[in-house]
Structures are given as C-alpha cells and as structure tokens.
Motif scaffolding. Structure first.
Motif, PDB file in Angstrom:
ATOM      1  N   VAL A  80      78.587-108.052   5.671  1.00  0.00           N
ATOM      2  CA  VAL A  80      78.321-106.753   5.031  1.00  0.00           C
ATOM      3  C   VAL A  80      77.926-106.957   3.572  1.00  0.00           C
ATOM      4  O   VAL A  80      77.004-106.293   3.064  1.00  0.00           O
ATOM      5  CB  VAL A  80      79.551-105.828   5.156  1.00  0.00           C
ATOM      6  N   ALA A  81      78.593-107.883   2.893  1.00  0.00           N
ATOM      7  CA  ALA A  81      78.237-108.173   1.495  1.00  0.00           C
ATOM      8  C   ALA A  81      76.797-108.646   1.391  1.00  0.00           C
ATOM      9  O   ALA A  81      76.048-108.222   0.496  1.00  0.00           O
ATOM     10  CB  ALA A  81      79.193-109.220   0.923  1.00  0.00           C
ATOM     11  N   VAL A  82      76.395-109.518   2.313  1.00  0.00           N
ATOM     12  CA  VAL A  82      75.013-110.035   2.290  1.00  0.00           C
ATOM     13  C   VAL A  82      74.015-108.907   2.542  1.00  0.00           C
ATOM     14  O   VAL A  82      72.984-108.811   1.863  1.00  0.00           O
ATOM     15  CB  VAL A  82      74.855-111.160   3.338  1.00  0.00           C
ATOM     16  N   ILE A  83      74.310-108.028   3.504  1.00  0.00           N
ATOM     17  CA  ILE A  83      73.391-106.924   3.808  1.00  0.00           C
ATOM     18  C   ILE A  83      73.261-105.988   2.610  1.00  0.00           C
ATOM     19  O   ILE A  83      72.157-105.580   2.239  1.00  0.00           O
ATOM     20  CB  ILE A  83      73.878-106.149   5.052  1.00  0.00           C
ATOM     21  N   LEU A  84      74.388-105.661   1.978  1.00  0.00           N
ATOM     22  CA  LEU A  84      74.342-104.759   0.817  1.00  0.00           C
ATOM     23  C   LEU A  84      73.622-105.402  -0.358  1.00  0.00           C
ATOM     24  O   LEU A  84      72.795-104.762  -1.023  1.00  0.00           O
ATOM     25  CB  LEU A  84      75.764-104.359   0.418  1.00  0.00           C
ATOM     26  N   LEU A  85      73.916-106.675  -0.623  1.00  0.00           N
ATOM     27  CA  LEU A  85      73.284-107.347  -1.760  1.00  0.00           C
ATOM     28  C   LEU A  85      71.793-107.549  -1.548  1.00  0.00           C
ATOM     29  O   LEU A  85      71.031-107.614  -2.519  1.00  0.00           O
ATOM     30  CB  LEU A  85      73.962-108.699  -2.005  1.00  0.00           C
ATOM     31  N   SER A  86      71.357-107.638  -0.284  1.00  0.00           N
ATOM     32  CA  SER A  86      69.925-107.822  -0.024  1.00  0.00           C
ATOM     33  C   SER A  86      69.114-106.591  -0.406  1.00  0.00           C
ATOM     34  O   SER A  86      67.888-106.666  -0.521  1.00  0.00           O
ATOM     35  CB  SER A  86      69.694-108.166   1.453  1.00  0.00           C
ATOM     36  N   GLN A  87      69.796-105.465  -0.627  1.00  0.00           N
ATOM     37  CA  GLN A  87      69.093-104.245  -1.025  1.00  0.00           C
ATOM     38  C   GLN A  87      68.980-104.121  -2.540  1.00  0.00           C
ATOM     39  O   GLN A  87      68.275-103.231  -3.031  1.00  0.00           O
ATOM     40  CB  GLN A  87      69.843-103.008  -0.493  1.00  0.00           C
ATOM     41  N   LEU A  88      69.644-104.998  -3.283  1.00  0.00           N
ATOM     42  CA  LEU A  88      69.686-104.899  -4.736  1.00  0.00           C
ATOM     43  C   LEU A  88      68.661-105.821  -5.384  1.00  0.00           C
ATOM     44  O   LEU A  88      68.205-106.789  -4.769  1.00  0.00           O
ATOM     45  CB  LEU A  88      71.098-105.227  -5.235  1.00  0.00           C
ATOM     46  N   PRO A  89      68.309-105.550  -6.649  1.00  0.00           N
ATOM     47  CA  PRO A  89      67.258-106.332  -7.316  1.00  0.00           C
ATOM     48  C   PRO A  89      67.574-107.818  -7.472  1.00  0.00           C
ATOM     49  O   PRO A  89      66.682-108.640  -7.407  1.00  0.00           O
ATOM     50  CB  PRO A  89      67.142-105.663  -8.695  1.00  0.00           C
ATOM     51  N   LEU A  90      68.824-108.188  -7.683  1.00  0.00           N
ATOM     52  CA  LEU A  90      69.180-109.588  -7.942  1.00  0.00           C
ATOM     53  C   LEU A  90      69.638-110.315  -6.682  1.00  0.00           C
ATOM     54  O   LEU A  90      70.465-111.225  -6.743  1.00  0.00           O
ATOM     55  CB  LEU A  90      70.282-109.652  -9.005  1.00  0.00           C
ATOM     56  N   ALA A  91      69.097-109.930  -5.543  1.00  0.00           N
ATOM     57  CA  ALA A  91      69.508-110.534  -4.272  1.00  0.00           C
ATOM     58  C   ALA A  91      69.275-112.038  -4.262  1.00  0.00           C
ATOM     59  O   ALA A  91      70.045-112.795  -3.665  1.00  0.00           O
ATOM     60  CB  ALA A  91      68.755-109.883  -3.111  1.00  0.00           C
ATOM     61  N   GLY A  92      68.208-112.502  -4.919  1.00  0.00           N
ATOM     62  CA  GLY A  92      67.907-113.935  -4.945  1.00  0.00           C
ATOM     63  C   GLY A  92      68.970-114.760  -5.627  1.00  0.00           C
ATOM     64  O   GLY A  92      69.056-115.969  -5.405  1.00  0.00           O
ATOM     65  N   VAL A  93      69.804-114.129  -6.443  1.00  0.00           N
ATOM     66  CA  VAL A  93      70.907-114.829  -7.123  1.00  0.00           C
ATOM     67  C   VAL A  93      72.235-114.545  -6.429  1.00  0.00           C
ATOM     68  O   VAL A  93      73.027-115.459  -6.183  1.00  0.00           O
ATOM     69  CB  VAL A  93      70.984-114.404  -8.608  1.00  0.00           C
TER      70      VAL A  93
ATOM     71  N   LEU B 192      82.360-110.173  18.999  1.00  0.00           N
ATOM     72  CA  LEU B 192      82.946-111.219  19.840  1.00  0.00           C
ATOM     73  C   LEU B 192      83.878-112.105  19.038  1.00  0.00           C
ATOM     74  O   LEU B 192      84.956-112.479  19.513  1.00  0.00           O
ATOM     75  CB  LEU B 192      81.827-112.058  20.475  1.00  0.00           C
ATOM     76  N   CYS B 193      83.490-112.415  17.798  1.00  0.00           N
ATOM     77  CA  CYS B 193      84.340-113.228  16.922  1.00  0.00           C
ATOM     78  C   CYS B 193      85.667-112.524  16.637  1.00  0.00           C
ATOM     79  O   CYS B 193      86.732-113.147  16.653  1.00  0.00           O
ATOM     80  CB  CYS B 193      83.600-113.516  15.615  1.00  0.00           C
ATOM     81  N   VAL B 194      85.600-111.213  16.389  1.00  0.00           N
ATOM     82  CA  VAL B 194      86.825-110.431  16.168  1.00  0.00           C
ATOM     83  C   VAL B 194      87.715-110.492  17.397  1.00  0.00           C
ATOM     84  O   VAL B 194      88.933-110.700  17.299  1.00  0.00           O
ATOM     85  CB  VAL B 194      86.481-108.965  15.822  1.00  0.00           C
ATOM     86  N   PHE B 195      87.116-110.316  18.569  1.00  0.00           N
ATOM     87  CA  PHE B 195      87.893-110.361  19.810  1.00  0.00           C
ATOM     88  C   PHE B 195      88.585-111.714  19.981  1.00  0.00           C
ATOM     89  O   PHE B 195      89.772-111.781  20.315  1.00  0.00           O
ATOM     90  CB  PHE B 195      86.989-110.078  21.007  1.00  0.00           C
ATOM     91  N   LEU B 196      87.853-112.795  19.757  1.00  0.00           N
ATOM     92  CA  LEU B 196      88.432-114.134  19.924  1.00  0.00           C
ATOM     93  C   LEU B 196      89.557-114.369  18.919  1.00  0.00           C
ATOM     94  O   LEU B 196      90.615-114.905  19.270  1.00  0.00           O
ATOM     95  CB  LEU B 196      87.345-115.199  19.757  1.00  0.00           C
ATOM     96  N   ASP B 197      89.327-113.995  17.660  1.00  0.00           N
ATOM     97  CA  ASP B 197      90.364-114.177  16.640  1.00  0.00           C
ATOM     98  C   ASP B 197      91.590-113.323  16.911  1.00  0.00           C
ATOM     99  O   ASP B 197      92.713-113.707  16.579  1.00  0.00           O
ATOM    100  CB  ASP B 197      89.807-113.836  15.254  1.00  0.00           C
TER     101      ASP B 197
ATOM    102  N   ARG C 241      92.457-105.434  10.074  1.00  0.00           N
ATOM    103  CA  ARG C 241      92.468-106.586   9.154  1.00  0.00           C
ATOM    104  C   ARG C 241      91.507-107.657   9.658  1.00  0.00           C
ATOM    105  O   ARG C 241      90.790-108.281   8.874  1.00  0.00           O
ATOM    106  CB  ARG C 241      93.885-107.145   9.033  1.00  0.00           C
ATOM    107  N   GLU C 242      91.483-107.861  10.950  1.00  0.00           N
ATOM    108  CA  GLU C 242      90.581-108.864  11.530  1.00  0.00           C
ATOM    109  C   GLU C 242      89.125-108.438  11.381  1.00  0.00           C
ATOM    110  O   GLU C 242      88.256-109.273  11.095  1.00  0.00           O
ATOM    111  CB  GLU C 242      90.917-109.074  13.011  1.00  0.00           C
ATOM    112  N   VAL C 243      88.847-107.150  11.562  1.00  0.00           N
ATOM    113  CA  VAL C 243      87.487-106.638  11.347  1.00  0.00           C
ATOM    114  C   VAL C 243      87.053-106.882   9.907  1.00  0.00           C
ATOM    115  O   VAL C 243      85.928-107.329   9.633  1.00  0.00           O
ATOM    116  CB  VAL C 243      87.406-105.137  11.696  1.00  0.00           C
ATOM    117  N   TRP C 244      87.956-106.635   8.974  1.00  0.00           N
ATOM    118  CA  TRP C 244      87.651-106.866   7.557  1.00  0.00           C
ATOM    119  C   TRP C 244      87.381-108.346   7.294  1.00  0.00           C
ATOM    120  O   TRP C 244      86.410-108.700   6.619  1.00  0.00           O
ATOM    121  CB  TRP C 244      88.805-106.373   6.699  1.00  0.00           C
ATOM    122  N   ILE C 245      88.210-109.222   7.856  1.00  0.00           N
ATOM    123  CA  ILE C 245      88.049-110.665   7.635  1.00  0.00           C
ATOM    124  C   ILE C 245      86.703-111.153   8.157  1.00  0.00           C
ATOM    125  O   ILE C 245      86.023-111.953   7.497  1.00  0.00           O
ATOM    126  CB  ILE C 245      89.208-111.431   8.309  1.00  0.00           C
TER     127      ILE C 245
END
Length: 201
Positions: free
Chosen positions: A82-95, A176-181, A72-76
C-alpha cells in the motif's frame, strides 16, 4: 507503402527496447535498495541483542498461542504494498519508493537473522517457516508494484487493463499470504518447535 511500414516497425522496435531498458533500470534500482537494506539489517542485528525477545517468541510459539489477529496480519502483509502504491502517485516517487524497498529489506533481513541467531542451526528452519510466505509471495508482489508504479510515473502511462490486472493479481497473492500467515504458519511453527524440543531433549 513498404517504407512507411518498415519505419513504423523500426519505431515500434525502438519503443519496445526503450521500455525494456526502463524496466531493467527500475528493477535494478529497487533490487539495489532492497539488498542494501538487507545487508545493513544483517550487520545491525549482530550488534544488538534480541535473544530475550526471540526466547519469548519461541515460548509462545511452542504453546501455539502466537496466531496474530486477522486485522493485524492484514496490516503486516499489506502495509508495504500500500505504501508503494500511494507513493507512486506522488512527485518524489523515484526517491521514496527505493527508500521503501531499502526499509523492507532491512526489517526482513533483521528478523530472519534474529531468528537464526536466537536458535542457532534450527533457527534456519524456523525462519523459513515464519518468513516463508513473505519471502515467496509478498516480496515479489512488492517488486511488481514498485516497478509498475515507477514505470507509470516515468513514462506517464495511463491506467489500463494490464495495470488493473496486476493490481488484482497482487491483491489475490497478498490475501493468500495473509491466509498462510494466519492459519498455516503458527501450526507449522508449533509442530516444528515441538519436534526440535523432542530431538534436543
């Protein structure tokens, strides 16, 4: 020969200036989206009552029973990058990427203000503990990934060593953020709440 070298140097300087302007523009767009979401989150939290949920959260925290599961922490932590990386591959990334930054700013500020509203002045300390790793580690990584993704889209840059270095560095920081949280924040929050209870009692 000197003229050719000077022309090449001027062309290189112009290219660097253009790249810098593009970086500044992209960073400005993402920052405006993030801040606009943050402002809206602050405004909406004031109109919606979250005291009941905040009370339950702090009861669990005082009992040291709020440590989330690892997955759950990994997902959070990883869902926004991950959303940003995936969307950067799509045509409407600028939006779509600025929209992701808007939503990230909205939910982050909403959570911070909810904690502060639920506990008053001591809520500032609690919000600092709960959202500290996110604000100090995960959000800057999000900006790095968002800027890199939009620049690659705009300039059609191939994947190279600098790109993969950023990805690896981002992965390590998010881990590291996951570990701290997971391991540090619940304990610190429990200690802080017990201290606040002793002081107020």
């Amino acid at each position: 020969m000197m003229k050719i070298a000077k022309k090449a140097e001027r062309a290189l300087d112009r290219k660097k200036e253009t790249e810098q302007k593009n970086r500044d523009t992209v960073l400005l767009i993402l920052s405006v989206g993030f801040l606009a979401g943050g402002v809206l989150g602050c405004l909406l939290e004031g109109k919606l009552s979250t005291e009941h949920y905040i009370g339950q959260f702090f009861q669990q925290a005082a009992q040291m029973s709020i440590a989330p599961s690892l997955w759950r922490e990994v997902w959070i932590v990883f869902r926004w990058p991950v959303a940003v990386i995936l969307l950067s591959q799509l045509p409407l990334a600028g939006v779509t990427i600025p929209v992701v930054f808007f939503l990230r700013g909205f939910f982050l500020s909403y959570g911070i203000v909810a904690l502060m509203e639920g506990m008053g002045l001591s809520g500032v300390l609690c919000a600092g503990v709960v959202f500290g790793p996110t604000c100090l580690l995960a959000v800057p990584v999000l900006f790095v990934l968002g800027t890199t993704g939009l620049l690659r889209k705009a300039e059609s840059q191939p994947k190279g060593i600098p790109f993969f270095r950023r990805m690896v560095a981002s992965l390590l920081v998010l881990a590291l953020c996951v570990f701290l949280d997971q391991a540090v924040v619940p304990k610190l929050l429990g200690i802080l709440l017990k201290a606040l209870t002793m002081v107020s009692g």
